[in-house]
Design a protein around this motif. Structure first.
Motif, short mmCIF file in Angstrom:
data_model
loop_
_atom_site.label_atom_id
_atom_site.label_comp_id
_atom_site.label_asym_id
_atom_site.label_seq_id
_atom_site.Cartn_x
_atom_site.Cartn_y
_atom_site.Cartn_z
N UNK A 417 4.03 15.60 15.24
CA UNK A 417 2.86 16.45 15.46
C UNK A 417 1.63 15.57 15.69
N UNK A 418 0.98 15.63 16.88
CA UNK A 418 -0.20 14.79 17.14
C UNK A 418 -1.40 15.18 16.29
N UNK A 423 0.25 7.09 9.13
CA UNK A 423 -0.48 5.85 8.80
C UNK A 423 -0.29 4.80 9.91
N UNK A 424 -1.42 4.18 10.31
CA UNK A 424 -1.37 3.20 11.38
C UNK A 424 -1.59 3.81 12.76
N UNK A 425 -1.66 5.16 12.86
CA UNK A 425 -1.87 5.84 14.13
C UNK A 425 -3.10 6.73 14.02
N UNK A 426 -3.72 7.02 15.18
CA UNK A 426 -4.91 7.89 15.22
C UNK A 426 -4.88 8.71 16.51
N UNK A 452 -7.81 10.15 11.94
CA UNK A 452 -6.73 9.52 11.17
C UNK A 452 -6.06 10.57 10.30
N UNK A 453 -5.05 10.12 9.60
CA UNK A 453 -4.35 11.06 8.73
C UNK A 453 -5.20 11.51 7.56
N UNK A 454 -6.16 10.69 7.13
CA UNK A 454 -6.96 11.04 5.96
C UNK A 454 -8.41 11.36 6.31
N UNK A 455 -8.74 11.52 7.63
CA UNK A 455 -10.11 11.84 7.99
C UNK A 455 -10.40 11.47 9.44
N UNK A 456 -11.67 11.60 9.86
CA UNK A 456 -12.06 11.34 11.25
C UNK A 456 -13.38 10.59 11.27
N UNK A 457 -13.59 9.78 12.33
CA UNK A 457 -14.82 9.02 12.53
C UNK A 457 -15.25 9.18 13.99
#
Length: 491
Positions: A417-418, A423-426, A452-457
């Motif tokens: 799922x995109x 981890x390691x991918x965005x 990212x898996x734990x948030x966005x920037x």
């Protein structure tokens, strides 16, 4: 006192001087246009009487013709805008009186009359023109009796096309009101002159375009009416266009133009001709009082016929009764007695029949018990249990396998799922939250989000090309560990 020229002519020794020309030569065009102006000034308004010949209707709409008598002839022209307003249309052989002006045609050095009005020279010419038109329309079939439409017997609405003033409309309305009170729609028109044929034609087409269920219902019948007059007064009803409009109408038309001795062209193409306008009202409508009397007479005749029929049947019955060996009452006495006796036994017979069927029903119901149904249900339950023992384990194993496969597929789908990066991918998204799948979709200065898996920037694209990552310095290979004690070395 003498001039020098006079002395010059007197001396014989002197050479005579050339004479001066007081009449300079003219060009052909100057002479032609001078004659044209002279003709138009001198004969600016003339009336001519003659016979029409060589009629040529040009494609432009102009009409060229020749007017002649027994000794002379003159060319004539009728401009397009004048043709439609002529009192009569030019036809070969028609004797007419024309009004116009004399002019010339310089290109051919000829003179002609520009016709502004035209009228028949007399009743004989008008009737001759009418007779030729009759023959032509008869050959086209416009007078065919098979094309005549039948008149309605009981019209609910009648349309009248006539002048709104005068005795004609009053006579028609009065006659219709006293004979057959119905709805009458009057379309006012002029009934004499150049505009009459056009207005009458428009009225017929207007009535014909109405609908039966419209705000103004379409008439069941039309009456075209006018009082008597001379041939010239009634000539508008001899118009060819009006005759074709009457023939093409869907509504039956009664022609009531003039007196009984007057005949116009629409009398031949209409569905019925009336001798007078009052006669047209009588033809169009029945007499309500006569209908009521006829209905009352028919009702009385029906009642008398029914009474005669009953009396005739009664007489025939009496005659047949006299031929019987006994009186009808004696003949019917025995059958009536048998009928009464049978009727008295009918009730008890019905009760006995019901009792017999009740006993039969009780016998059949005794053979039906709950045990029969229970045994059938038990047999089907045993068969169902056998099927469950036979196919149950296999179905359970198959369901377990399918459940295991479904769980594996769900886990694989979650990893791919995109929207849930590992981890390691965005995931790169634009300002609207749409995912960007390639570098070609990015432009310098574009604002993007890195998820990212734990948030966005947030981030901004700063260049068109990608900067190669520096090659990391290779680390020194690790030293091999010393072999444990007791292990040999091949080298």
């Amino acid at each position: 006192m003498h001039s020098d020229d006079d002395y010059a002519f007197e001396g014989a020794a002197q050479t005579p001087a050339p004479a001066r020309d007081n009449n300079p030569p003219l060009s052909i065009s100057e002479l032609s246009f001078a004659l044209k102006r002279t003709l138009e000034d001198r004969f600016g308004h003339v009336r001519l009487r003659g016979e029409v010949s060589k009629v040529n209707r040009h494609a432009s709409g102009h009409v060229y013709l020749t007017l002649k008598d027994d000794k002379s002839a003159i060319d004539g022209v009728i401009w397009k805008g004048v043709v439609r307003g002529l009192g009569v249309q030019p036809e070969t052989g028609l004797e007419v009186i024309v009004t116009g002006k004399i002019t010339s045609y310089p290109a051919r050095s000829s003179y002609q009359i520009v016709i502004e009005s035209m009228e028949a020279a007399g009743a004989g010419a008008l009737l001759a023109q009418l007779e030729r038109l009759k023959i032509r329309l008869r050959d086209e079939g416009l007078f065919d009796p098979a094309k005549k439409k039948p008149l309605p017997t009981f019209p609910a609405t009648i349309g009248v096309i006539t002048s709104p003033t005068g005795a004609v409309i009053r006579d028609i309305l009065h006659r219709i009101a006293e004979r057959w009170p119905c709805r009458v729609i009057v379309w006012p028109v002029v009934v004499q002159g150049d505009a009459a044929c056009g207005q009458v034609s428009n009225a017929i087409r207007g009535f014909d375009q109405m609908t039966p269920d419209g705000p103004i219902p379409r008439p069941d019948l039309l009456i075209v009416a006018r009082g008597g007059g001379s041939v010239e007064d009634l000539w508008c009803f001899n118009d060819e266009g009006l005759a074709r409009t009457v023939s093409a109408a869907r509504i039956p038309i009664i022609s009531a133009v003039g007196h009984e001795t007057d005949t116009t062209l629409i009398d031949f193409v209409s569905d019925r001709r009336a001798p007078t306008p009052t006669g047209a009202a009588e033809i169009a409508t029945p007499v309500l009082a006569d209908l009521r009397w006829a209905l009352s007479d028919l009702e009385g005749r029906l009642s008398r016929a029914g009474a005669r029929m009953l009396e005739d049947r009664r007489t025939r019955l009496r005659a047949a009764a006299r031929g019987l060996p006994a009186r009808p009452e004696d003949l019917l006495a025995l059958p009536q007695q048998r009928l009464d006796h049978t009727a008295s036994r009918l009730g008890s017979g019905l009760h006995r029949n019901v009792a017999v069927h009740e006993r039969q029903l009780a016998v059949v119901a005794g053979r039906l018990s709950r045990g029969l149904l229970d045994r059938a249900i038990e047999r089907r339950g045993d068969r169902l249990a056998a099927y469950a023992d036979r196919f149950g384990p296999a179905m359970k194993r198959r369901l377990d396998r399918d459940e295991t496969r479904l769980a594996a597929l769900s886990r694989a789908l979650a990893t791919l799922d995109p929207k849930r990066p590992k981890p390691g991918f965005a995931r790169i998204e634009d300002a609207d939250g749409a995912m960007i799948a390639s570098a070609a979709a990015l432009s310098p200065g574009q604002a993007v989000r890195i998820v990212f898996g734990d948030g966005a920037r947030g981030a901004t694209i700063d260049g068109e090309g990608s900067t190669p990552r520096p090659t990391p310095t290779p680390k020194s290979a690790p030293r091999p560990k010393a072999p444990p004690p007791g292990q040999g070395d091949l080298f």
